[in-house]
Structures are given as structure tokens and as C-alpha cells.
Design a protein around this motif. Sequence first.
Motif, mmCIF file in Angstrom:
data_model
loop_
_atom_site.group_PDB
_atom_site.id
_atom_site.type_symbol
_atom_site.label_atom_id
_atom_site.label_comp_id
_atom_site.label_asym_id
_atom_site.label_seq_id
_atom_site.Cartn_x
_atom_site.Cartn_y
_atom_site.Cartn_z
ATOM 1 N N LYS A 54 30.355 57.811 109.128
ATOM 2 C CA LYS A 54 29.749 58.705 107.880
ATOM 3 C C LYS A 54 30.954 59.253 107.110
ATOM 4 C CE LYS A 54 25.095 59.839 109.639
ATOM 5 N NZ LYS A 54 24.232 60.780 109.921
ATOM 6 N N GLY A 55 32.259 58.797 107.425
ATOM 7 C CA GLY A 55 33.251 59.191 106.396
ATOM 8 C C GLY A 55 33.573 60.803 106.612
ATOM 9 N N LEU A 56 33.703 61.643 105.425
ATOM 10 C CA LEU A 56 33.996 62.921 105.420
ATOM 11 C C LEU A 56 32.677 63.748 105.528
ATOM 12 C CD1 LEU A 56 33.227 64.588 102.662
ATOM 13 C CD2 LEU A 56 34.741 62.664 101.757
ATOM 14 N N ILE A 57 31.678 63.128 105.907
ATOM 15 C CA ILE A 57 30.461 64.096 106.122
ATOM 16 C C ILE A 57 30.739 65.007 107.365
ATOM 17 C CG2 ILE A 57 28.098 63.906 107.140
ATOM 18 C CD1 ILE A 57 27.663 61.374 105.398
ATOM 19 N N MET B 189 22.575 77.891 92.560
ATOM 20 C CA MET B 189 22.083 76.628 92.267
ATOM 21 C C MET B 189 21.812 75.544 93.638
ATOM 22 S SD MET B 189 21.320 76.282 89.168
ATOM 23 C CE MET B 189 21.682 77.132 87.816
ATOM 24 N N THR B 190 20.973 74.822 93.705
ATOM 25 C CA THR B 190 20.730 74.002 94.964
ATOM 26 C C THR B 190 20.760 72.666 94.542
ATOM 27 O OG1 THR B 190 18.639 74.163 95.144
ATOM 28 C CG2 THR B 190 19.824 76.032 96.211
ATOM 29 N N PHE B 191 21.029 71.727 95.382
ATOM 30 C CA PHE B 191 20.699 70.242 95.343
ATOM 31 C C PHE B 191 19.753 69.838 96.248
ATOM 32 C CE2 PHE B 191 22.112 65.927 96.494
ATOM 33 C CZ PHE B 191 21.685 65.316 95.105
ATOM 34 N N ASP B 192 18.755 68.979 95.813
ATOM 35 C CA ASP B 192 18.001 68.290 96.775
ATOM 36 C C ASP B 192 18.456 66.935 97.066
ATOM 37 O OD1 ASP B 192 15.597 67.204 98.111
ATOM 38 O OD2 ASP B 192 14.022 67.510 96.778
ATOM 39 N N PRO B 193 18.948 66.695 98.296
ATOM 40 C CA PRO B 193 19.421 65.447 98.672
ATOM 41 C C PRO B 193 18.537 64.552 98.803
ATOM 42 C CG PRO B 193 19.192 66.733 100.657
ATOM 43 C CD PRO B 193 18.668 67.881 99.119
ATOM 44 N N THR B 194 17.343 64.521 98.796
ATOM 45 C CA THR B 194 16.247 63.559 98.796
ATOM 46 C C THR B 194 15.919 62.790 97.516
ATOM 47 O OG1 THR B 194 14.398 64.916 98.271
ATOM 48 C CG2 THR B 194 15.134 64.744 100.723
ATOM 49 N N THR B 195 16.466 63.348 96.436
ATOM 50 C CA THR B 195 16.334 62.530 95.109
ATOM 51 C C THR B 195 17.625 62.044 94.560
ATOM 52 O OG1 THR B 195 16.780 64.842 94.167
ATOM 53 C CG2 THR B 195 14.528 64.471 94.778
ATOM 54 N N LEU B 196 18.518 61.823 95.407
ATOM 55 C CA LEU B 196 19.762 61.205 94.776
ATOM 56 C C LEU B 196 19.509 59.680 94.292
ATOM 57 C CD1 LEU B 196 22.859 61.285 94.419
ATOM 58 C CD2 LEU B 196 23.209 60.479 96.577
ATOM 59 N N ARG B 197 18.691 58.983 94.816
ATOM 60 C CA ARG B 197 18.618 57.560 94.592
ATOM 61 C C ARG B 197 17.003 57.352 94.427
ATOM 62 N NH1 ARG B 197 22.122 54.643 96.651
ATOM 63 N NH2 ARG B 197 23.370 56.040 95.660
ATOM 64 N N TRP C 50 34.989 56.540 95.824
ATOM 65 C CA TRP C 50 34.332 58.087 95.845
ATOM 66 C C TRP C 50 33.720 58.354 97.512
ATOM 67 C CZ3 TRP C 50 35.347 62.012 92.813
ATOM 68 C CH2 TRP C 50 36.140 61.955 91.700
ATOM 69 N N THR C 51 33.311 57.354 98.114
ATOM 70 C CA THR C 51 32.864 57.728 99.173
ATOM 71 C C THR C 51 33.763 57.422 100.650
ATOM 72 O OG1 THR C 51 32.015 55.314 99.680
ATOM 73 C CG2 THR C 51 30.457 57.075 98.501
ATOM 74 N N ALA C 52 35.096 57.435 100.198
ATOM 75 C CA ALA C 52 35.947 57.242 101.465
ATOM 76 C C ALA C 52 36.595 58.444 101.787
ATOM 77 C CB ALA C 52 37.038 56.454 100.781
ATOM 78 N N PRO C 53 36.821 58.733 103.107
ATOM 79 C CA PRO C 53 37.343 59.777 103.605
ATOM 80 C C PRO C 53 38.570 60.603 102.773
ATOM 81 C CG PRO C 53 37.073 58.318 105.372
ATOM 82 C CD PRO C 53 36.847 57.631 104.190
ATOM 83 N N THR C 54 39.288 59.714 102.198
ATOM 84 C CA THR C 54 40.216 60.126 101.500
ATOM 85 C C THR C 54 39.935 60.930 100.303
ATOM 86 O OG1 THR C 54 40.494 57.960 100.477
ATOM 87 C CG2 THR C 54 42.029 58.353 102.006
ATOM 88 N N ALA C 55 38.643 60.872 99.597
ATOM 89 C CA ALA C 55 38.346 61.466 98.373
ATOM 90 C C ALA C 55 38.320 62.940 98.558
ATOM 91 C CB ALA C 55 36.508 60.955 98.159
ATOM 92 N N VAL C 56 38.273 63.702 99.796
ATOM 93 C CA VAL C 56 38.573 65.094 99.651
ATOM 94 C C VAL C 56 39.710 65.495 99.602
ATOM 95 C CG1 VAL C 56 38.714 65.192 102.243
ATOM 96 C CG2 VAL C 56 37.550 67.125 100.832
ATOM 97 N N ILE C 57 40.577 64.510 99.921
ATOM 98 C CA ILE C 57 42.471 64.769 99.800
ATOM 99 C C ILE C 57 42.387 64.825 98.107
ATOM 100 C CG2 ILE C 57 44.503 64.101 99.937
ATOM 101 C CD1 ILE C 57 43.487 62.842 102.720
ATOM 102 N N GLY C 58 41.892 63.795 97.473
ATOM 103 C CA GLY C 58 42.094 63.543 96.090
ATOM 104 C C GLY C 58 41.449 64.672 95.306
ATOM 105 N N PHE C 59 40.452 65.311 95.851
ATOM 106 C CA PHE C 59 39.854 66.332 94.924
ATOM 107 C C PHE C 59 40.225 67.550 95.100
ATOM 108 C CE2 PHE C 59 36.375 68.043 92.233
ATOM 109 C CZ PHE C 59 36.259 66.871 91.681
ATOM 110 N N ILE D 147 25.402 65.121 99.756
ATOM 111 C CA ILE D 147 25.075 63.859 98.939
ATOM 112 C C ILE D 147 25.716 62.742 99.329
ATOM 113 C CG2 ILE D 147 26.008 63.029 96.767
ATOM 114 C CD1 ILE D 147 26.117 65.853 95.459
ATOM 115 N N LEU D 148 26.861 62.652 100.133
ATOM 116 C CA LEU D 148 27.360 61.501 100.717
ATOM 117 C C LEU D 148 26.277 60.950 102.054
ATOM 118 C CD1 LEU D 148 30.862 62.519 100.852
ATOM 119 C CD2 LEU D 148 29.862 60.408 99.742
ATOM 120 N N GLU D 149 25.674 61.868 102.651
ATOM 121 C CA GLU D 149 24.669 61.806 103.621
ATOM 122 C C GLU D 149 23.478 61.230 103.208
ATOM 123 O OE1 GLU D 149 23.455 63.434 107.849
ATOM 124 O OE2 GLU D 149 23.780 65.040 106.314
#
Length: 315
Positions: free
Chosen positions: A262-265, A1-9, A26-35, A278-280
Motif C-alpha cells: 500500500k505504499g506510503l499509506i 474541511m473533510t474529505f469523503d474517501p468513498t467518492t474518489l472514483r 503520484w502513488t509511489a512511496p517517494t511522493a511524500v519525499i517530493g511533496f 485518498i491513496l487507500e
Amino acid sequence: MTFDPTTLRREDYGFFGPDSPSWKIWTAPTAVIGFQRAVALEFFDPFLTASVSDTGKIYSDPRHRLDMTFAYFLIVAIGDTRTAIEASEHLMELHAKSTGIEPISGQRYSPNNPETQLWIHVTGWHSVLKAYEMFGPGPLSPEEEARYWQECVIAAELQTCKPEDVPATRDGVREYYAKVRARLCTSERAQAGIHQMLFTSPRHGAGWIYALGARLLSFASIATLPKWMRKLGQFDRPGIIDLLVRPAGRILVWLFTLFNKKGLILAAPIIAPMAGQILEQHLAAGVPTRPETLSPTEARALYGTRNRRAVPTAS
């Protein structure tokens, strides 16, 4: 499965909008720790363990499990409502095909079971907040926290959870954990799943770089967990390690945020490449066609069962 990042918003600001605590957390760098914390805790539910283990994908590519699950949560938290509804429907359809027998109880499992879905949902939203508090800016204001838990309840409407069962406060989350603790357990397969997420072996699909990143990340994610969970999962460690990890983690997150807006990008290609996409796109998105938020009921009426496309899944 793929995600098209141009259609998020596209059509709207999603369910919560730019001023929401969900967007911030959910967009903070800490989100990856939490997940990482969340996907490890998932294996305490024996029915979810059976579902994930029977597919076998986690043993060949543990990064896929973290990335696809993280991507789905991000879409619901920060994506537009069309994308979120499509992702939810696609995920429910895939889950409907994945059933079997849970070997401990002998009962049939289904990933769409409301209790299993509630465990996934609560551990995800709580874990990301916990990491934000411990390694990020710290606790939310009382008003922000109240709103965050309200948004958690709204997001659960995209799953099979019963609305009345979703905790709406921090005390409610504590009560939920106390209520389900008696049915949580570990098994040989659960231990394998937990250790795959926390202490990934480079032999299992993701490679040396991801394995090293996951193991380093686990120092922080384990530090956020209470002792009873760590003992249940058999990955407890001396308290002195937590005392060292917490200040070091806060400094690293602060530096990460300071020098990389750009946080965790920056780390996404290693840990969660699709979540990074998605974040980018989220950061680059302009004003949508309708700069407003919708409820899940309104969004489902507009976009439910229409124009489905490939989206990330947690299976």
C-alpha cells in the motif's frame, strides 16, 4: 474541511487513467519525499510566503499545510474528474478571499495570481518526479517522461496558470527555473515557513511523532535540491551527507514497497493522513461508471459549479 474517501472514483478514471505515468509516480512511496520538497520551495515566492504567513495556520499546524496541499494534488492526479473539478473550484473560491500586501515589494498578493499558481504547480509536479528518480525506480522512459509533462500541462488547467507558460518538457522546467530565479528570495517569514516544513518543531501543533518524521524525511528531500536552492533557503549541508542519504533512502523505499504494497499509506497517519485516505481509496476502487478519461474542459462542462461539497484545501 473533510474529505469523503468513498467518492474518489465515481464517474470516470480522471484526466490520466491507470496506464499513465502520473498514476504511477503520484502513488509511489517517494511522493511524500517530493511533496515535502515542494511545500518548502513554495516559500521562495515572496507573494506566496505573504499569503501563507498572514493566515498563520502553518505555525500552529505545519502538517495541515503539507497534507491538504498534497491531498489536492493527488485528487487532480488520480481522482475522478468530478472530484477534481469540485476541489479546484472550492480552492479558487477560498483563495479569492485571501488577499493582502506583500511587505517586501509593497504590492498586493493573491493566491490565485497566475505566476504564484504556476510556481506551486511546477514545483509540485517536478519535485515528485525528482524524488521518484532519485529514491524510487529511477528515470522514466523517454516516452513516459514526455507523457508525464503533457499530463502536468493538463493538470495546470485546473488552476489559474496560463497554458502557454506551463513547461511541457524537462528542458522547459529548467528554463522556467532560470527565468524565475531572479525574483525568488527569502525573508524572515520565508525562513520560518521553510524550516517549519523541513525541521518541524514539536511545539508547533503537529506533535513529536510528526516532527521526528518530518526531520527524517528532510534528509531525503534536501538531497534532491540543487545547491543554489539550498543556499538561498539557508539549509545547505556537506555533500557527504547526500552521498550517505541517497543509497540509504533507495534501500528504505525499496523495503517499504516490498513489504507494504500500500505504499506510503503505512506512514500516512503520521505525515499526511488525508492523502493516505485518498491513496487507500484509490487502491480499493473498482471500475468507474464510465471507464474513460476526460479533458478538463469536458469535465468542467459536466461538473463545474455543481454539487459542491467539502474538499481539502491548501489554505
